[in-house]
Scaffold this active site. Structure first.
Site, PDB file in Angstrom:
ATOM      1  CG  ASP A  15       3.999  -5.568  -6.096  1.00 38.96           C
ATOM      2  OD1 ASP A  15       3.434  -4.468  -6.014  1.00 38.96           O
ATOM      3  OD2 ASP A  15       3.535  -6.608  -5.596  1.00 38.96           O
TER       4      ASP A  15
ATOM      5  CG  ASP B 164       1.581  -4.329  -0.237  1.00 44.22           C
ATOM      6  OD1 ASP B 164       2.406  -4.261   0.680  1.00 44.22           O
ATOM      7  OD2 ASP B 164       0.757  -3.446  -0.494  1.00 44.22           O
TER       8      ASP B 164
HETATM    9  P1  B16 Z   1      -2.689   1.318   0.220  1.00 47.85           P
HETATM   10  P2  B16 Z   1       1.530  -3.431  -4.240  1.00 47.85           P
HETATM   11  C1  B16 Z   1      -0.892  -2.736  -3.323  1.00 47.85           C
HETATM   12  O1  B16 Z   1       0.502  -2.796  -3.160  1.00 47.85           O
HETATM   13  C2  B16 Z   1      -1.562  -3.912  -2.651  1.00 47.85           C
HETATM   14  O2  B16 Z   1      -1.251  -5.112  -3.330  1.00 47.85           O
HETATM   15  C3  B16 Z   1      -3.049  -3.731  -2.649  1.00 47.85           C
HETATM   16  O3  B16 Z   1      -3.665  -4.792  -1.946  1.00 47.85           O
HETATM   17  C4  B16 Z   1      -3.404  -2.398  -1.984  1.00 47.85           C
HETATM   18  O4  B16 Z   1      -4.800  -2.166  -2.049  1.00 47.85           O
HETATM   19  C5  B16 Z   1      -2.677  -1.288  -2.709  1.00 47.85           C
HETATM   20  O5  B16 Z   1      -1.283  -1.532  -2.674  1.00 47.85           O
HETATM   21  C6  B16 Z   1      -2.956   0.081  -2.096  1.00 47.85           C
HETATM   22  O6  B16 Z   1      -2.413   0.131  -0.803  1.00 47.85           O
HETATM   23  O7  B16 Z   1      -4.100   1.210   0.680  1.00 47.85           O
HETATM   24  O8  B16 Z   1      -1.664   1.072   1.304  1.00 47.85           O
HETATM   25  O9  B16 Z   1      -2.428   2.614  -0.518  1.00 47.85           O
HETATM   26  O10 B16 Z   1       1.180  -4.867  -4.393  1.00 47.85           O
HETATM   27  O11 B16 Z   1       1.359  -2.612  -5.506  1.00 47.85           O
HETATM   28  O12 B16 Z   1       2.863  -3.206  -3.576  1.00 47.85           O
HETATM   29 MG    MG Z   2       1.641  -6.937  -4.979  1.00 43.49          MG
END
Ligand code: B16
Ligand code: MG
Length: 215
Positions: free
Chosen positions: A8, A10
């Site tokens: 993952d 974030d």
């Molecule tokens: P975006 P991950 C996720 O990434 C985040 O944890 C989450 O907070 C965010 O809303 C989501 O990506 C969508 O991100 O707005 O940039 O498309 O943890 O799956 O790497």
């Molecule tokens: Mg994450």
């Protein structure tokens, strides 16, 4: 045996979770929607749309208004990513990626984020990564298994031979639904369903991690 590791992004490789939080908070403040860090916790790992729906609760909005809010939140977030660089990699990430490469284990990113490609570039780890599955890759986001199954197919590794590293409950659920091993980073009340739980990746040795997984 594990032949592929899906990270993952974030909250695992970098702390963009904080940037996502600040972007949602800014939007909420401007819109007069009550929001705080605690409410943000429930959004960890959710797609942009699912996060907005969570934030809105029972305030109904038209599709057009939702689109505008998501675009604004993303503007704030992308602004944050412009300041990012290799110094924003979390401790232990690069040493772990290097251990995996020297053992010929494939490395993929499995992120719900539509900005994953951009963030990976900014972090300077693109040369260490074999494939990226992101918010553009599949329809159904976490906790559905689709994103991780897609990542596994990109690196050509069977799901049963993949290990997912996640910081979110929805991501751990997605990994288990995909029939993969899961390592959760963070408190057990969040990622306790994973096969192994660690506070973070700092100082992690691959053989020790395999031991924790009973492999
Ligand atoms: P975006 P991950 C996720 O990434 C985040 O944890 C989450 O907070 C965010 O809303 C989501 O990506 C969508 O991100 O707005 O940039 O498309 O943890 O799956 O790497
Ligand atoms: Mg994450």
């Amino acid at each position: 045996t594990i032949r592929g590791v899906i990270f993952d992004l974030d909250g695992v490789l970098t702390d963009t979770a904080e940037f996502h939080y600040r972007s949602w908070q800014k939007l909420a403040d401007e819109e007069g929607i009550p929001f705080n860090r605690e409410m943000n916790e429930a959004m960890r790992g959710l797609s942009r749309r699912d996060s907005l729906l969570q934030m809105l609760g029972d305030r109904p909005l038209s599709e057009a208004e939702m689109e505008r809010m998501m675009a604004r939140k993303n503007e704030y977030y992308v602004e944050f990513t412009h300041t990012m660089g290799p110094e924003d990699l979390l401790p232990g990430v690069v040493p772990l990626l290097e251990q995996l490469r020297s053992r010929q284990i494939a490395i993929a990113i499995g992120s719900a984020s539509k900005n994953a490609q951009l963030v990976v570039e900014r972090l300077g780890i693109a040369p260490l990564v074999d494939a990226i599955a992101d918010g553009h890759s599949v329809e159904q986001s976490k906790p559905a298994p689709d994103l991780f199954l897609h990542a596994a197919s990109l690196i050509g590794v069977a799901p049963a031979e993949c290990l997912v590293v996640e910081d979110a409950a929805s991501g751990v659920e997605a990994a288990l639904a995909a029939g993969m091993y899961a390592v959760g980073l963070g408190p057990t009340n969040r990622v306790g369903n994973a096969h192994a739980v660690l506070p973070n990746l700092d100082g992690v040795r691959w053989e020790d991690l395999l031991g924790k997984l009973g492999l």
